[in-house]
Design an enzyme around this catalytic site. Structure first.
Site, mmCIF file in Angstrom:
data_model
loop_
_atom_site.group_PDB
_atom_site.id
_atom_site.type_symbol
_atom_site.label_atom_id
_atom_site.label_comp_id
_atom_site.label_asym_id
_atom_site.label_seq_id
_atom_site.Cartn_x
_atom_site.Cartn_y
_atom_site.Cartn_z
ATOM 1 N N CYS A 1 0.900 -1.195 -0.078
ATOM 2 C CA CYS A 1 -0.189 0.201 0.054
ATOM 3 C C CYS A 1 0.794 1.263 -0.073
ATOM 4 O O CYS A 1 0.360 2.346 -0.218
ATOM 5 C CB CYS A 1 -1.045 -0.007 1.279
ATOM 6 S SG CYS A 1 -1.713 -1.510 1.221
ATOM 7 N N HIS B 1 -3.397 6.765 3.338
ATOM 8 C CA HIS B 1 -3.636 5.582 2.796
ATOM 9 C C HIS B 1 -4.908 5.470 3.317
ATOM 10 O O HIS B 1 -5.366 5.222 4.355
ATOM 11 C CB HIS B 1 -2.841 4.401 3.094
ATOM 12 C CG HIS B 1 -3.142 3.004 2.600
ATOM 13 N ND1 HIS B 1 -3.873 2.789 1.360
ATOM 14 C CD2 HIS B 1 -3.071 1.989 3.475
ATOM 15 C CE1 HIS B 1 -4.182 1.454 1.355
ATOM 16 N NE2 HIS B 1 -4.016 1.078 2.642
ATOM 17 N N ASN C 1 -10.294 -0.409 0.532
ATOM 18 C CA ASN C 1 -8.727 -0.243 0.436
ATOM 19 C C ASN C 1 -8.223 -0.925 -0.645
ATOM 20 O O ASN C 1 -8.336 -2.039 -1.166
ATOM 21 C CB ASN C 1 -8.230 -1.289 1.461
ATOM 22 C CG ASN C 1 -6.651 -1.262 1.537
ATOM 23 O OD1 ASN C 1 -5.875 -0.668 0.898
ATOM 24 N ND2 ASN C 1 -5.965 -1.959 2.696
HETATM 25 N N1 ACO Z 1 -18.070 -9.314 10.128
HETATM 26 C C1 ACO Z 1 -18.598 -9.409 11.461
HETATM 27 N N2 ACO Z 1 -17.606 -10.026 12.120
HETATM 28 C C2 ACO Z 1 -16.475 -9.968 12.109
HETATM 29 C C3 ACO Z 1 -15.862 -9.725 10.730
HETATM 30 C C4 ACO Z 1 -16.966 -9.311 9.756
HETATM 31 N N3 ACO Z 1 -16.475 -9.031 8.658
HETATM 32 N N4 ACO Z 1 -14.347 -9.480 10.760
HETATM 33 C C5 ACO Z 1 -14.107 -10.015 11.999
HETATM 34 N N5 ACO Z 1 -15.377 -10.324 12.792
HETATM 35 C C6 ACO Z 1 -15.316 -10.610 14.167
HETATM 36 C C7 ACO Z 1 -14.260 -11.405 14.521
HETATM 37 O O1 ACO Z 1 -14.215 -12.674 14.104
HETATM 38 C C8 ACO Z 1 -14.200 -11.190 15.951
HETATM 39 O O2 ACO Z 1 -15.016 -12.158 16.464
HETATM 40 P P1 ACO Z 1 -14.990 -12.709 17.978
HETATM 41 O O3 ACO Z 1 -14.760 -11.758 18.869
HETATM 42 O O4 ACO Z 1 -16.104 -13.650 18.189
HETATM 43 O O5 ACO Z 1 -13.532 -13.518 17.855
HETATM 44 C C9 ACO Z 1 -14.920 -9.855 16.062
HETATM 45 O O6 ACO Z 1 -15.515 -9.374 14.809
HETATM 46 C C10 ACO Z 1 -13.704 -8.704 16.479
HETATM 47 O O7 ACO Z 1 -12.671 -9.103 15.532
HETATM 48 P P2 ACO Z 1 -11.302 -8.286 15.480
HETATM 49 O O8 ACO Z 1 -10.447 -8.719 14.553
HETATM 50 O O9 ACO Z 1 -11.046 -7.925 17.060
HETATM 51 O O10 ACO Z 1 -12.130 -6.723 14.911
HETATM 52 P P3 ACO Z 1 -11.394 -5.453 14.828
HETATM 53 O O11 ACO Z 1 -12.245 -4.355 15.490
HETATM 54 O O12 ACO Z 1 -9.859 -5.248 15.218
HETATM 55 O O13 ACO Z 1 -11.522 -4.937 13.448
HETATM 56 C C11 ACO Z 1 -10.339 -4.847 11.185
HETATM 57 C C12 ACO Z 1 -11.153 -5.843 12.301
HETATM 58 C C13 ACO Z 1 -11.496 -4.277 10.696
HETATM 59 C C14 ACO Z 1 -9.685 -5.919 10.195
HETATM 60 C C15 ACO Z 1 -9.144 -4.244 11.994
HETATM 61 O O14 ACO Z 1 -8.491 -4.664 12.682
HETATM 62 C C16 ACO Z 1 -8.361 -3.286 10.798
HETATM 63 O O15 ACO Z 1 -9.163 -2.544 9.990
HETATM 64 N N6 ACO Z 1 -7.169 -3.690 10.945
HETATM 65 C C17 ACO Z 1 -6.159 -2.939 9.761
HETATM 66 C C18 ACO Z 1 -6.362 -3.714 8.282
HETATM 67 C C19 ACO Z 1 -5.653 -3.331 7.424
HETATM 68 O O16 ACO Z 1 -5.832 -1.887 7.208
HETATM 69 N N7 ACO Z 1 -5.249 -3.819 6.625
HETATM 70 C C20 ACO Z 1 -4.618 -3.420 5.349
HETATM 71 C C21 ACO Z 1 -3.593 -2.700 5.680
HETATM 72 S S1 ACO Z 1 -2.177 -2.553 4.584
HETATM 73 C C22 ACO Z 1 -2.883 -2.805 3.023
HETATM 74 O O17 ACO Z 1 -3.441 -2.211 3.053
HETATM 75 C C23 ACO Z 1 -2.167 -4.172 2.279
#
Ligand code: ACO
Length: 331
Positions: free
Chosen positions: A118, A257, A287
């Protein structure tokens, strides 16, 4: 990066391309166990664009580049160098840049791909700038960020498939005989020790794909990526500003980003930015990795958010981990 005082490198024209097909949160909720409400509140994303099966990264890059050339008022024969930033190149080789070169009918100019996930577009801007400052050969350079991430998304993994989209964005960088305009400073960084927080472990030569085994899919530790993203984007933004003596309060528009609304909000808080100075188009596109920053820059210009004389700060993070920031005095 020190410029010779008599000339600068400016963004002369921008272009963007989004595939026609949109995929909404509600449609995703029919594919995996998720909901529009979860995706909106956790990421800020509402819809994303998905390329057709036959539409390749090079096709999207070509369309974005055509528009950038048109907006720059230049012909393909004016381009001296082409760089494509991507993690989803059409083939392992040759580079997507050479395919786009052929599609656009460019001359026999240097063409290569650059992979910094990214942060790729800002890495490519830095490389282009260095080449333009060093050599009189490079007067007009095409820098493109393009991705068909839908091909490396596991559509059964709800924790990643809701995040990504396909797109391309392009910029023509041109040399002008004017001091201290355009790209003023650029800072890059990387930390390979955290590579496994966000990667595609298979499909390369270390673990090749065979038939349906080892499909190359994005694997991510979302929570850790989130923390690193905020930390490194804050640091690299502060670094680029401190190297130029520009105060964060002087910045007119910040383009981060577009990965997650909450990451951007956290960055705004850490940098004590006025939220109205931060441009976000994430809800419409998701993204799009290397396409994210040029796409947002294109939209910000279209919406009149950036004007001549404005200070613009671009800041990115990505897999690697990589990070980058570019400071521009818009021309
Ligand atoms: N729908 C519903 N529930 C979901 C989903 C979904 N799409 N995805 C995960 N969950 C659930 C999980 O299973 C978890 O359930 P559990 O508590 O029963 O185990 C719960 O939601 C919480 O999951 P977390 O991973 O803790 O959720 P979080 O609030 O951290 O959000 C997310 C997840 C959105 C992926 C966040 O961590 C994030 O944005 N991280 C950065 C990701 C990123 O930017 N990646 C790319 C960057 S670099 C590049 O661009 C290549």
């Amino acid at each position: 990066m020190k410029h010779p005082s008599e000339h600068s490198v400016i963004f002369k024209g921008l272009g963007a391309y989004l595939p026609k097909n949109k995929l909404t949160n509600n449609e995703l909720a029919q594919m995996v166990n998720t909901s529009d409400e979860w995706i909106r509140t956790r990421t800020g994303i509402v819809t994303r664009h998905i390329a057709q099966t036959e539409e390749k990264t090079s096709d999207m890059c070509t369309e974005a580049a055509r528009l950038a050339l048109k907006n720059a008022g230049l012909q393909p024969s004016d381009i001296d160098l082409i760089i494509v930033a991507t993690v989803t190149s059409d083939k392992i080789f040759p580079s997507t840049a050479t395919i786009v070169q052929k599609n656009l009918g460019l001359g026999p100019v240097p063409a290569f791909d650059l992979e910094a996930a990214c942060s790729g577009f800002l890495y490519a801007i830095d490389v282009a700038l260095s080449m333009m400052v060093r050599s009189a050969t490079y007067k007009n350079v095409l820098v493109i960020g393009g991705e068909k991430l839908s091909t490396i998304v596991d559509w059964t993994d709800r924790s990643t498939c809701v995040l990504f989209g396909d797109a391309a964005g392009a910029a023509v960088l041109s040399k002008v005989n004017e001091a201290r305009v355009g790209i003023i400073e650029s800072v890059l960084g990387a930390d390979g020790s955290n590579a496994e927080l966000l990667h595609v472990p298979t499909g390369g030569i270390a673990m090749p794909t065979s038939n349906d085994v080892n499909k190359p899919f994005i694997k991510m530790n979302g929570k850790e990526v989130f923390k690193h993203a905020v930390r490194v984007m804050e640091k690299v933004a502060r670094d680029v500003l401190s190297q130029t003596g520009i105060d964060i309060k002087d910045i007119d528009c910040v383009i981060p980003h577009q990965a997650n609304q909450r990451i951007i909000e956290s960055l705004v808080e850490h940098l004590k930015l006025s939220p109205e100075k931060v441009f976000i188009n994430l809800s419409k596109v998701g993204n799009t990795s290397a396409a994210s920053i040029p796409l947002a820059l294109f939209d910000a210009i279209q919406e009149g958010r950036i004007k001549r004389g404005n200070w613009v700060l671009l800041v990115a993070f990505g897999a690697g981990l990589t990070w980058a920031s570019t400071l521009i005095k818009w021309h």
